[in-house]
Design a protein around this motif. Sequence first.
Motif, PDB file in Angstrom:
ATOM      1  N   GLY A  84     -16.543   1.144  -5.681  1.00 12.59           N
ATOM      2  CA  GLY A  84     -16.741   1.438  -6.977  1.00 12.59           C
ATOM      3  C   GLY A  84     -17.783   2.737  -7.086  1.00 12.59           C
ATOM      4  O   GLY A  84     -18.270   2.721  -5.723  1.00 12.59           O
ATOM      5  N   LEU A  85     -17.901   3.603  -8.260  1.00 12.81           N
ATOM      6  CA  LEU A  85     -18.963   5.260  -8.244  1.00 12.81           C
ATOM      7  C   LEU A  85     -19.789   4.707  -9.602  1.00 12.81           C
ATOM      8  O   LEU A  85     -19.160   4.490 -10.137  1.00 12.81           O
ATOM      9  CB  LEU A  85     -18.060   5.472  -7.997  1.00 12.81           C
ATOM     10  CG  LEU A  85     -19.259   7.475  -8.395  1.00 12.81           C
ATOM     11  CD1 LEU A  85     -19.967   7.650  -7.217  1.00 12.81           C
ATOM     12  CD2 LEU A  85     -17.535   8.783  -7.752  1.00 12.81           C
ATOM     13  N   ILE A  86     -21.288   4.955  -9.434  1.00  8.89           N
ATOM     14  CA  ILE A  86     -21.955   4.848 -10.025  1.00  8.89           C
ATOM     15  C   ILE A  86     -22.503   6.398 -10.754  1.00  8.89           C
ATOM     16  O   ILE A  86     -22.954   6.855  -9.706  1.00  8.89           O
ATOM     17  CB  ILE A  86     -23.176   4.145 -10.426  1.00  8.89           C
ATOM     18  CG1 ILE A  86     -22.521   2.634 -10.141  1.00  8.89           C
ATOM     19  CG2 ILE A  86     -23.698   4.195 -11.806  1.00  8.89           C
ATOM     20  CD1 ILE A  86     -23.988   1.921  -9.457  1.00  8.89           C
ATOM     21  N   ALA A  87     -22.162   6.530 -12.145  1.00 10.13           N
ATOM     22  CA  ALA A  87     -22.413   8.371 -12.195  1.00 10.13           C
ATOM     23  C   ALA A  87     -23.248   7.856 -13.737  1.00 10.13           C
ATOM     24  O   ALA A  87     -23.043   7.639 -14.365  1.00 10.13           O
ATOM     25  CB  ALA A  87     -21.584   8.916 -12.984  1.00 10.13           C
ATOM     26  N   VAL A  88     -24.732   8.100 -13.416  1.00 13.78           N
ATOM     27  CA  VAL A  88     -25.780   8.272 -14.722  1.00 13.78           C
ATOM     28  C   VAL A  88     -25.500   9.353 -14.913  1.00 13.78           C
ATOM     29  O   VAL A  88     -26.261  10.914 -14.497  1.00 13.78           O
ATOM     30  CB  VAL A  88     -26.583   7.267 -14.619  1.00 13.78           C
ATOM     31  CG1 VAL A  88     -25.857   6.197 -14.795  1.00 13.78           C
ATOM     32  CG2 VAL A  88     -27.370   7.843 -13.718  1.00 13.78           C
ATOM     33  N   THR A  89     -26.294   9.237 -16.471  1.00 18.11           N
ATOM     34  CA  THR A  89     -27.373  10.404 -17.051  1.00 18.11           C
ATOM     35  C   THR A  89     -27.937   9.983 -17.409  1.00 18.11           C
ATOM     36  O   THR A  89     -28.578   9.356 -17.495  1.00 18.11           O
ATOM     37  CB  THR A  89     -27.012  11.783 -18.060  1.00 18.11           C
ATOM     38  OG1 THR A  89     -26.536  10.421 -19.537  1.00 18.11           O
ATOM     39  CG2 THR A  89     -25.387  12.729 -17.727  1.00 18.11           C
ATOM     40  N   THR A  90     -29.741  11.106 -17.077  1.00 18.01           N
ATOM     41  CA  THR A  90     -30.423  10.227 -17.707  1.00 18.01           C
ATOM     42  C   THR A  90     -31.613  11.235 -19.097  1.00 18.01           C
ATOM     43  O   THR A  90     -30.671  12.604 -18.766  1.00 18.01           O
ATOM     44  CB  THR A  90     -31.635  10.510 -16.235  1.00 18.01           C
ATOM     45  OG1 THR A  90     -32.165  11.631 -16.042  1.00 18.01           O
ATOM     46  CG2 THR A  90     -30.651   9.033 -15.644  1.00 18.01           C
ATOM     47  N   GLY A  91     -32.324  10.774 -19.440  1.00 17.51           N
ATOM     48  CA  GLY A  91     -33.234  12.015 -20.187  1.00 17.51           C
ATOM     49  C   GLY A  91     -34.281  12.833 -19.458  1.00 17.51           C
ATOM     50  O   GLY A  91     -35.167  13.706 -19.854  1.00 17.51           O
ATOM     51  N   VAL A 139     -25.845  11.310 -10.022  1.00 15.10           N
ATOM     52  CA  VAL A 139     -27.257  11.099 -11.128  1.00 15.10           C
ATOM     53  C   VAL A 139     -26.789  12.935 -11.749  1.00 15.10           C
ATOM     54  O   VAL A 139     -27.743  13.514 -10.600  1.00 15.10           O
ATOM     55  CB  VAL A 139     -28.569  10.711 -10.584  1.00 15.10           C
ATOM     56  CG1 VAL A 139     -29.497  10.534 -11.535  1.00 15.10           C
ATOM     57  CG2 VAL A 139     -28.271   9.672  -9.944  1.00 15.10           C
ATOM     58  N   ALA A 140     -26.923  12.627 -12.945  1.00 19.39           N
ATOM     59  CA  ALA A 140     -27.604  14.249 -13.916  1.00 19.39           C
ATOM     60  C   ALA A 140     -29.202  14.305 -14.525  1.00 19.39           C
ATOM     61  O   ALA A 140     -28.597  13.312 -15.512  1.00 19.39           O
ATOM     62  CB  ALA A 140     -25.919  14.449 -14.330  1.00 19.39           C
ATOM     63  N   TYR A 141     -29.859  14.578 -13.688  1.00 23.09           N
ATOM     64  CA  TYR A 141     -30.851  14.104 -14.589  1.00 23.09           C
ATOM     65  C   TYR A 141     -31.551  15.446 -15.503  1.00 23.09           C
ATOM     66  O   TYR A 141     -30.896  16.106 -15.313  1.00 23.09           O
ATOM     67  CB  TYR A 141     -32.152  14.475 -12.972  1.00 23.09           C
ATOM     68  CG  TYR A 141     -32.330  13.257 -11.710  1.00 23.09           C
ATOM     69  CD1 TYR A 141     -32.604  12.020 -12.233  1.00 23.09           C
ATOM     70  CD2 TYR A 141     -31.491  13.767 -10.876  1.00 23.09           C
ATOM     71  CE1 TYR A 141     -32.802  10.912 -11.203  1.00 23.09           C
ATOM     72  CE2 TYR A 141     -31.836  12.802  -9.834  1.00 23.09           C
ATOM     73  CZ  TYR A 141     -32.199  10.655 -10.171  1.00 23.09           C
ATOM     74  OH  TYR A 141     -32.432  10.623  -8.714  1.00 23.09           O
ATOM     75  N   ALA A 142     -32.208  14.486 -16.753  1.00 29.41           N
ATOM     76  CA  ALA A 142     -32.588  15.171 -17.722  1.00 29.41           C
ATOM     77  C   ALA A 142     -31.591  15.711 -17.914  1.00 29.41           C
ATOM     78  O   ALA A 142     -31.028  17.398 -18.802  1.00 29.41           O
ATOM     79  CB  ALA A 142     -33.289  16.492 -17.386  1.00 29.41           C
TER      80      ALA A 142
END
Length: 120
Positions: free
Chosen positions: A46-53, A92-95
């Motif tokens: 399992g792989l979680i990928a998120v973008t954040t503001g 994680v792709a921050y901002a």
Amino acid sequence: MIVIFPLWWGGMPAILKGWFDRAMAAGFAYVDGARFDKGLFPGKRGLIAVTTGGTPQRFSTGDAYGPIGPILAPLRRLSLEYMGMKTLEPFVAYAAPRVDDAARKAYLDDWRGRVAEALG
């Protein structure tokens, strides 16, 4: 399984949570006695990928949100690992909405590498 979403109020969007509730149901994704290391998805990753503001600074120890690891822990541990999957480190792709083209390209290059690693 790759789960990709924008971080909303510290979690996944409600539509994704609803999908997990319906698709990863008892009898399919888990049963009594078959959870975590005895889960129904052994050998799966399992792989979680998120973008954040928020920026990396905002997600650092002592800043506004704290480290991303504990924020993603419920999804990682109580969903993916619960079903018996081995979880990879989150991407994680921050901002993401505010980065320049060079940073966006770097995120995409990093993501490409992470997916190749996950499939490998």
